[in-house]
Design an enzyme around this catalytic site. Structure first.
Site, PDB file in Angstrom:
ATOM      1  N   GLU A 233      -8.859 -11.034 -33.431  1.00 29.68           N
ATOM      2  CA  GLU A 233      -7.417 -10.822 -33.580  1.00 29.68           C
ATOM      3  C   GLU A 233      -6.826 -11.714 -34.668  1.00 29.68           C
ATOM      4  O   GLU A 233      -5.615 -11.836 -34.777  1.00 29.68           O
ATOM      5  CB  GLU A 233      -6.686 -10.977 -32.244  1.00 29.68           C
ATOM      6  CG  GLU A 233      -7.113 -12.137 -31.397  1.00 29.68           C
ATOM      7  CD  GLU A 233      -6.494 -12.139 -29.993  1.00 29.68           C
ATOM      8  OE1 GLU A 233      -5.619 -11.319 -29.688  1.00 29.68           O
ATOM      9  OE2 GLU A 233      -6.905 -13.007 -29.214  1.00 29.68           O
TER      10      GLU A 233
ATOM     11  N   ASN B 214      -2.690  -6.258 -31.720  1.00 32.14           N
ATOM     12  CA  ASN B 214      -1.312  -6.785 -31.744  1.00 32.14           C
ATOM     13  C   ASN B 214      -1.267  -8.049 -32.589  1.00 32.14           C
ATOM     14  O   ASN B 214      -0.459  -8.192 -33.503  1.00 32.14           O
ATOM     15  CB  ASN B 214      -0.826  -7.104 -30.327  1.00 32.14           C
ATOM     16  CG  ASN B 214      -1.035  -5.944 -29.382  1.00 32.14           C
ATOM     17  OD1 ASN B 214      -1.058  -4.803 -29.811  1.00 32.14           O
ATOM     18  ND2 ASN B 214      -1.207  -6.230 -28.107  1.00 32.14           N
ATOM     19  N   ASP B 215      -2.151  -8.976 -32.271  1.00 28.91           N
ATOM     20  CA  ASP B 215      -2.180 -10.209 -33.059  1.00 28.91           C
ATOM     21  C   ASP B 215      -2.797  -9.980 -34.433  1.00 28.91           C
ATOM     22  O   ASP B 215      -2.379 -10.593 -35.414  1.00 28.91           O
ATOM     23  CB  ASP B 215      -2.946 -11.305 -32.291  1.00 28.91           C
ATOM     24  CG  ASP B 215      -2.045 -11.971 -31.267  1.00 28.91           C
ATOM     25  OD1 ASP B 215      -0.882 -12.252 -31.599  1.00 28.91           O
ATOM     26  OD2 ASP B 215      -2.495 -12.179 -30.122  1.00 28.91           O
TER      27      ASP B 215
ATOM     28  N   CYS C  36      -8.563  -3.331 -27.898  1.00 29.65           N
ATOM     29  CA  CYS C  36      -7.786  -3.486 -26.667  1.00 29.65           C
ATOM     30  C   CYS C  36      -6.313  -3.777 -26.928  1.00 29.65           C
ATOM     31  O   CYS C  36      -5.545  -3.966 -25.996  1.00 29.65           O
ATOM     32  CB  CYS C  36      -8.388  -4.574 -25.784  1.00 29.65           C
ATOM     33  SG  CYS C  36      -8.237  -6.215 -26.492  1.00 29.65           S
TER      34      CYS C  36
ATOM     35  N   HIS D  76       0.824  -1.204   0.000  1.00 32.74           N
ATOM     36  CA  HIS D  76       0.000   0.000   0.000  1.00 32.74           C
ATOM     37  C   HIS D  76       0.857   1.252   0.000  1.00 32.74           C
ATOM     38  O   HIS D  76       0.441   2.297  -0.478  1.00 32.74           O
ATOM     39  CB  HIS D  76      -0.981  -0.025   1.179  1.00 32.74           C
ATOM     40  CG  HIS D  76      -2.191  -0.837   0.864  1.00 32.74           C
ATOM     41  ND1 HIS D  76      -2.557  -1.949   1.579  1.00 32.74           N
ATOM     42  CD2 HIS D  76      -3.087  -0.714  -0.132  1.00 32.74           C
ATOM     43  CE1 HIS D  76      -3.639  -2.457   1.035  1.00 32.74           C
ATOM     44  NE2 HIS D  76      -3.983  -1.733   0.004  1.00 32.74           N
TER      45      HIS D  76
HETATM   46  C1  PEP Z   1      -3.763  -8.321 -28.972  1.00 33.51           C
HETATM   47  O1  PEP Z   1      -3.369  -9.306 -29.593  1.00 33.51           O
HETATM   48  O2  PEP Z   1      -3.865  -7.185 -29.484  1.00 33.51           O
HETATM   49  C2  PEP Z   1      -4.131  -8.459 -27.560  1.00 33.51           C
HETATM   50  C3  PEP Z   1      -4.736  -7.482 -26.929  1.00 33.51           C
HETATM   51  O3  PEP Z   1      -3.776  -9.605 -26.922  1.00 33.51           O
HETATM   52  P1  PEP Z   1      -2.256  -9.920 -26.478  1.00 33.51           P
HETATM   53  O4  PEP Z   1      -1.420  -8.699 -26.741  1.00 33.51           O
HETATM   54  O5  PEP Z   1      -2.309 -10.254 -25.038  1.00 33.51           O
HETATM   55  O6  PEP Z   1      -1.934 -11.075 -27.340  1.00 33.51           O
HETATM   56 MG    MG Z   2      -3.670 -11.263 -28.705  1.00 36.93          MG
END
Ligand code: PEP
Ligand code: MG
Length: 546
Positions: A429, A452-453, A500, A188
């Protein structure tokens, strides 16, 4: 100049004189007492005063750091009222005829050791809270007052460790930063420092008594302290500090404001987390909720398969801490770059195209069910949505939902509560998921685009391969078109669509995503306020100048 390294708990710079903060050494005797009833009364009196102190600290923390952070002192007050703790102390006084000081210290150390031995880093860090409340009673019993230790000049404090109550008691106008030899980033004290924007370095093992009074810079970006820095270094770090302060001041003004464009469109700006240790950052950066809880980190932190009860506690803590904010939980995305020995996954030639995420969950049903049951049970304690990663076909989504239904039926039969209306979503993704987004949308409540993927698979570029960086273009038109196609498909079927992946934090694309109609952006917590700033400057009623 001397350089000390440690763990940084805030990206920031503190410049000032070092002050060694040493608590008075008090000896706890194991003295025998004849009148145990009077000793219990002395303990009870000190305990009541300690509870009053925690209430006063709650008020101070509320004013300085906000409700979420102040809550720790309510918890301390409850811990001081905990029957197990109080009974253990009274048993030592009555049974062993020992003085109250000895009893409090012994019972406190015992309970702290129990927490310290737990696997969960969050619960481990609670050991410091037990020591803090035991010390509060001891200081009252011994008439010790540490209030003057901070001194009267602004300084960077150097201590062995700092308890949350000590940190709150300090005069913040004099506290430039702190350095401790011990401490954990989940404590904390660390959470408080982050929320009050105090640069701090913990686990700095090279602390020396002769640092007292020396000029120093805590460089939170590089997790180090420079003692007696060279004039050139001091000058450049002062410049960086001023730039930080300007940025911070502008961003702080955005806390509590909505993510609304000039023409009135509001979207969600959420944070991504990997567990309880990131919850402080969600609150500190005023995220409206969590758009991606990467639950595989719960698995990565364990030495063996986490049990249903262990996972239930881990998810429940996050849900309860953030309620009523929404938390979108992604089921375990283990495999590829995230592996654990206990799963005994085979080495693969192409792990990114291999046995990972939903593919593991659908073929190891017991493993999947353990997590889904834990998640459903935790859903009763907050506002949870669940989503499945790496979906490439309708069949996979339907199969995952069927396993979820099986878990729901089991829990109903066992009389265990869960949120019956919980939303179920699909991560988009893979290019396959984009191309069948209309069909997938018929079967779920929302889409969350993992850019990202999606970039990796759309552009056939291994995201782990540093050599490919010159070829990696996250703004590739194919990726942007895939995102637009997904948003359109989701909206055609009346479901919301979020982003995300890392692109969610890319302020160069915020306007583009808003014009595409995105409903939610989820990102690292630090990016929430900068993205909010951009959203509030956009006018969608005017043509884009991009
Ligand atoms: C992504 O692929 O964009 C994602 C949010 O998942 P991670 O980065 O955990 O594969
Ligand atoms: Mg991903």
């Amino acid at each position: 100049m001397q350089v000390g390294t440690g763990r940084s708990i805030l990206n920031g710079i503190a410049i000032g004189k070092l002050k060694i903060y040493k608590k008075k050494d008090t000896v706890i005797s194991a003295a025998e007492v004849a009148d145990t009833a009077a000793e219990v009364a002395r303990f009870e009196d000190a305990r009541a005063k300690a509870i009053d102190q925690q209430t006063a600290l709650y008020e101070k923390a509320l004013a300085e750091a906000g409700e979420d952070i102040a809550e720790v002192f309510n918890i301390h007050a409850m811990m001081l009222d905990d029957d197990d703790f109080v009974d253990a102390i009274k048993e030592i006084i009555n049974g062993q005829h020992k003085c109250a000081e000895y009893a409090v210290k012994t019972a406190g150390d015992n309970q702290a050791a129990v927490f310290a031995a737990m696997d969960d880093p969050y619960l481990q860090a609670r050991s410091a809270d037990v020591i803090d409340i035991a010390q509060a009673i001891l200081d009252i019993l011994q008439g010790v007052d540490n209030a003057t230790l901070q001194g009267t000049e602004p300084s960077i404090l150097v201590a062995e460790d700092l308890a949350p109550s000590e940190t709150v008691r300090m005069d913040k106008s004099l506290l430039l930063g702190f350095i401790t030899r011990e401490g954990s980033s989940n404590s904390h004290t660390a959470i408080l420092a982050r929320s009050m924007n105090i640069p701090a370095l913990i686990q700095c093992k090279v602390i020396q008594d002769d640092w007292d009074g020396k000029m120093a810079v805590v460089d939170g970006y590089n997790a180090c302290v420079y003692v007696d820095p060279t004039p050139d270094l001091l000058k450049s770090l002062k410049k960086r500090q001023q730039e930080d302060q300007k940025k911070q001041a502008l961003l702080q003004e955005l806390k509590g404001k909505s993510n609304t464009t000039l023409d009135g469109k509001t979207i969600n700006v959420f944070a991504n987390i990997g567990g309880m240790s990131d919850v402080g950052a969600v609150q500190q950066n005023d995220a409206d909720g969590v758009g991606l809880f990467r639950t595989e980190f719960v698995y990565l932190n364990c030495k063996d398969f986490p049990t249903e009860d262990y996972q239930f506690e881990a998810y429940k803590q996050v849900l309860e801490s953030l309620a009523p904010r929404k938390v979108v939980v992604r089921t375990c995305d283990i495999g590829a770059d995230k592996t654990v020995d206990y799963m005994k996954l085979d080495h693969e030639e192409n792990p990114a195209l291999g046995y990972r995420a939903i593919r593991i969950c659908l073929t190891r049903k017991d493993f999947f069910k353990t997590q889904l049951r834990a998640l459903l049970r935790a859903s009763a304690y907050g506002n949870m949505s669940i989503m499945f990663p790496m979906i490439t076909s309708l069949r996979e989504l339907q199969d995952a939902k069927a396993v979820l239904d099986e878990c729901r039926a089991e829990l109903r039969a066992e009389g265990k509560k869960f949120d019956e209306k919980l939303e179920v979503g699909t991560m988009i993704e893979t290019p396959a998921a984009v191309l069948i987004a209309d069909e997938l949308a018929e079967e779920c409540d929302f889409f969350s685009i993992g850019t990202n993927d999606l970039t990796q698979y759309t552009c056939a570029l291994d995201r782990q391969n540093a050599k490919l960086e010159p070829f990696f273009n996250p703004h590739h038109p194919a990726v942007l078109r895939a995102i637009k196609m997904t948003i359109d498909a989701g909206h055609r079927h009346g479901i919301w669509v979020g982003i995300c992946g890392e692109l969610g934090a890319d302020t160069a694309l915020t306007e583009t995503f808003l014009r595409m109609g995105v409903d939610e952006l989820s990102m690292n917590a630090k990016s929430v306020l900068p993205v909010r700033k951009i959203i509030r400057s956009i006018d969608l009623s005017k043509p884009s100048d991009k």
